[in-house]
Enzyme design. Structure first.
Site: not given
Lengths: 75, 270
Positions: B63, B74, B87, B132, B171, B174, B188, B245
């Site tokens: 992160d 949250r 973080k 993302n 995956c 797919c 969010c 794929c």
């Protein structure tokens, strides 16, 4: 043609399409942007530019949230 | 048989050890295994919490953000005193307080094309808690190439999706061959999210990760689990492997170097 769209988490809706309509047209008819959802026929996604050839499909919306969701745009 | 578990570990993990499906061998296996958690935010918080508690011996945490006060509704591993801290450091302190058996490997970075293979390659499982689409496609592609399974989760307002990407199953491409253009699907930050929602989805991802590490049960492979918190319903959507794929199909790519992950993250067929 009449197509039943099973929107995952959103119930079923009946869509009436003109002959030659594509799966992107079907997504729009179901009330979504074509880049916002994937249409599954027999468990496999179908390309948006393919003419509709099923009378029943599942529509799965893409969602991306998960971690931090900062306001700045992603590349 | 206690294997190499010491008395403290036999006590700490006793509710695992007593079960036939885990037992002392399974617990030792967890302690010797590694998981990479991508994102220490909403989904990542419960994942880190439960994998650490379960005794997954090495936890990698990726992160590049710092804790913000708006996260605390949250992201339950971070506290008010952690606001402004990276973080990964806050998450590592949480794990240290919870379980001294765990080695935390912090990666204060954003997973992307230039570091994905290196970061993912050494772990037994990846838990995708990204926020993302670009990262989600990079993770899917690099993990499949590196031979590492992925426990995927995503959330939106009151809804969540989870699926598990194992090496002999379909995956993420797919199911969703291309990412939507940036900005076409809300996140969010712009729509809001029920604070407890990532807890539910993150626990499902952690469950899948533990099952994969134990090689127990049936993973959520070829199935997407859809959760609606408002209706309190779960729905399972089966999906198939795409033989064409560009990632998991025959003749799929062998590296993500050179793939353009801007826009739709599309990989054109040769």
């Amino acid at each position: 043609m009449d197509v039943t769209v099973d929107v995952v988490g959103g119930g079923e809706r009946e869509c009436v399409l003109e002959d030659g309509a594509t799966y992107a047209d079907l997504i729009r008819a179901a009330g979504f942007h074509p880049q916002e959802a994937s249409v599954l026929v027999d468990g496999s996604p179908v390309p948006g530019d393919r003419p509709v050839d099923a009378d029943r499909v599942r529509l799965l919306r893409l969602i991306q949230g998960g971690s931090n969701d900062h306001l700045e745009a992603e590349g | 048989m206690s294997l190499s578990l010491d008395a403290t570990q036999l006590d700490r993990y006793s509710r695992h050890i007593i079960m036939d499906e885990v037992g002392p061998e399974g617990q030792k296996r967890l302690l010797e295994s590694s998981a990479l958690v991508l994102g220490a935010g909403g989904l990542g918080a419960p994942v880190i919490q439960y994998l650490a508690a379960a005794g997954v011996g090495t936890l990698g945490i990726v992160d590049d953000d710092v804790v913000e006060r708006s996260n605390l509704q949250r992201q339950v591993i971070h506290g008010d005193a952690d606001v402004g801290e990276p973080k990964v450091e806050s998450a590592a302190r949480f794990v240290d307080r919870l379980n001294p058996d765990i080695d935390v490997e912090t990666h204060e970075a954003r997973l992307d094309v230039d570091n994905a293979h290196e970061l993912i390659g050494g772990y037994d499982v990846v838990v995708d808690c990204a926020d993302n689409f670009r990262t989600r496609y990079v993770v899917n592609d690099a993990a499949r190439i590196e031979g590492v399974p992925v426990a995927h989760g995503a959330i939106y307002k009151f809804e969540g999706q989870a699926t598990t990407l194992v090496l002999d199953g379909p995956c993420y491409r797919c199911l969703f061959p291309e990412a939507p253009e940036p900005g076409t699907v809300p996140d969010c930050a712009t729509t809001g999210v029920l604070g407890v929602l990532p807890g539910t989805l993150g626990c499902i991802q952690a469950t899948e990760a533990v099952k994969l590490l134990l090689d127990a049960g049936d993973p959520l492979a070829g199935r997407l689990l859809f959760y609606d918190a408002m209706d309190m319903t779960f729905e399972t959507v089966p999906y198939q492997r795409n033989p064409d794929c560009p990632v998991c199909g025959e003749g799929g790519i062998e590296t993500i170097e050179g793939v353009d992950y801007t826009g739709g993250c599309r990989i054109d067929a040769d």
